[in-house]
Scaffold this motif. Sequence first.
Motif, short mmCIF file in Angstrom:
data_model
loop_
_atom_site.label_atom_id
_atom_site.label_comp_id
_atom_site.label_asym_id
_atom_site.label_seq_id
_atom_site.Cartn_x
_atom_site.Cartn_y
_atom_site.Cartn_z
N ASP A 76 0.83 -1.21 0.00
CA ASP A 76 0.00 0.00 0.00
C ASP A 76 0.86 1.25 0.00
O ASP A 76 0.36 2.35 0.25
CB ASP A 76 -0.95 0.00 1.19
CG ASP A 76 -0.23 0.06 2.54
OD1 ASP A 76 1.02 -0.09 2.56
OD2 ASP A 76 -0.91 0.25 3.57
N GLU A 77 2.16 1.11 -0.29
CA GLU A 77 3.08 2.25 -0.28
C GLU A 77 3.39 2.67 -1.72
O GLU A 77 3.60 1.84 -2.59
CB GLU A 77 4.37 1.89 0.44
CG GLU A 77 4.16 1.51 1.90
CD GLU A 77 5.45 1.06 2.56
OE1 GLU A 77 6.43 0.79 1.82
OE2 GLU A 77 5.49 0.96 3.79
N ILE A 78 3.43 3.98 -1.93
CA ILE A 78 3.75 4.55 -3.23
C ILE A 78 4.93 5.52 -3.05
O ILE A 78 4.90 6.39 -2.17
CB ILE A 78 2.56 5.32 -3.83
CG1 ILE A 78 1.38 4.39 -4.09
CG2 ILE A 78 2.99 6.04 -5.13
CD1 ILE A 78 1.56 3.43 -5.24
N TYR A 79 5.96 5.35 -3.91
CA TYR A 79 7.09 6.26 -3.93
C TYR A 79 7.28 6.74 -5.37
O TYR A 79 6.99 6.00 -6.32
CB TYR A 79 8.37 5.55 -3.48
CG TYR A 79 8.27 4.88 -2.13
CD1 TYR A 79 8.55 5.58 -0.96
CD2 TYR A 79 7.91 3.53 -2.04
CE1 TYR A 79 8.46 4.96 0.28
CE2 TYR A 79 7.81 2.91 -0.81
CZ TYR A 79 8.09 3.62 0.35
OH TYR A 79 8.00 3.00 1.57
N TRP A 80 7.75 7.97 -5.52
CA TRP A 80 8.15 8.38 -6.86
C TRP A 80 9.24 9.43 -6.81
O TRP A 80 9.46 10.09 -5.80
CB TRP A 80 6.97 8.88 -7.66
CG TRP A 80 6.42 10.26 -7.38
CD1 TRP A 80 7.10 11.46 -7.35
CD2 TRP A 80 5.05 10.58 -7.13
NE1 TRP A 80 6.26 12.49 -7.09
CE2 TRP A 80 4.99 12.00 -6.97
CE3 TRP A 80 3.88 9.85 -7.06
CZ2 TRP A 80 3.80 12.66 -6.70
CZ3 TRP A 80 2.70 10.51 -6.81
CH2 TRP A 80 2.66 11.90 -6.63
N PHE A 81 9.93 9.53 -7.95
CA PHE A 81 10.85 10.63 -8.22
C PHE A 81 10.33 11.35 -9.44
O PHE A 81 9.94 10.71 -10.42
CB PHE A 81 12.27 10.09 -8.49
CG PHE A 81 13.20 11.11 -9.06
CD1 PHE A 81 13.74 12.10 -8.26
CD2 PHE A 81 13.52 11.09 -10.41
CE1 PHE A 81 14.60 13.06 -8.80
CE2 PHE A 81 14.37 12.04 -10.96
CZ PHE A 81 14.93 13.03 -10.15
#
Length: 275
Positions: free
Chosen positions: A44-49
């Motif tokens: 359920d985790e979202i990361y972005w650059f």
Amino acid sequence: MMKRLIAGAVLLLGGVLPAVAAPDFNGKWFGDDGATYYVRHIGDEIYWFNEDGPEPSRTAVFSGRLRGQMLYGSWVDVPKGSTAARGELHLAIREDGNVLEVTRVTGGFTAKRISRAGYAPPPPPMEEKCLDFDPARIAVRQLEGRYQIVQEDWWIFDFGDHEADAHAAMKIIQQYGLNQSCFIGDPPAFRFLLISGRAPLGQWYEEDCVRFHPTTAGLVQRDGRWLIIDNGITLYDMGSHEKEARAALAAIRKYQFTHACYVGRPNVTFEYLRR
């Protein structure tokens, strides 16, 4: 004219329906601020650059968690760019997981809408158009070798050389009191009839109808053709007209039609939908 591929039998679906899988957000996304977003999705985790070009003025990282149809998190600029801001970000999941729409932001984050790479939004819905007529004033006439249902000098439905079909259709129209001929597309790709803005309701013993459910009916693209299908039955073949097909399905659901009815099968000369 649309082709009808009415199956001979209804395929019954059994068993427990599987749970709907959550969208996979991994991959490249594009914002309406011109930036590119590189997204990593774990549980359920979202990361972005994200960066706004090959020589970016703004580069940032984001960390957030999914909660239902929302994504909550925070972002911070990193030194590859020239800005040094930070803030909170709330995004709503839209269009079957292909769009993230910003609902709350602090700190000067500029994007309002972030879309998955390669995603093309569906065309806007088409408006239905309806022509009113008086079922008490219609008649079957032969004009230049063709049988038509007319109201005075205005022909409404054409049956070619099928006289019996024209009379059968007129009986149906008058039985229900149908007074609006509606269509979608130009030229019309989908037609239906209403009674002063309402779907016809009931059953006539001489009808030739196929039953379906407006909620479970859906669109399938097969060999480049858009089909409206329910429970294994192809109700309408809309050809390559995706926009018209989506509008036709929306009309079916709007009026809660449950029966597709025909005159003249297998060579259909007249059709209508009812509840």
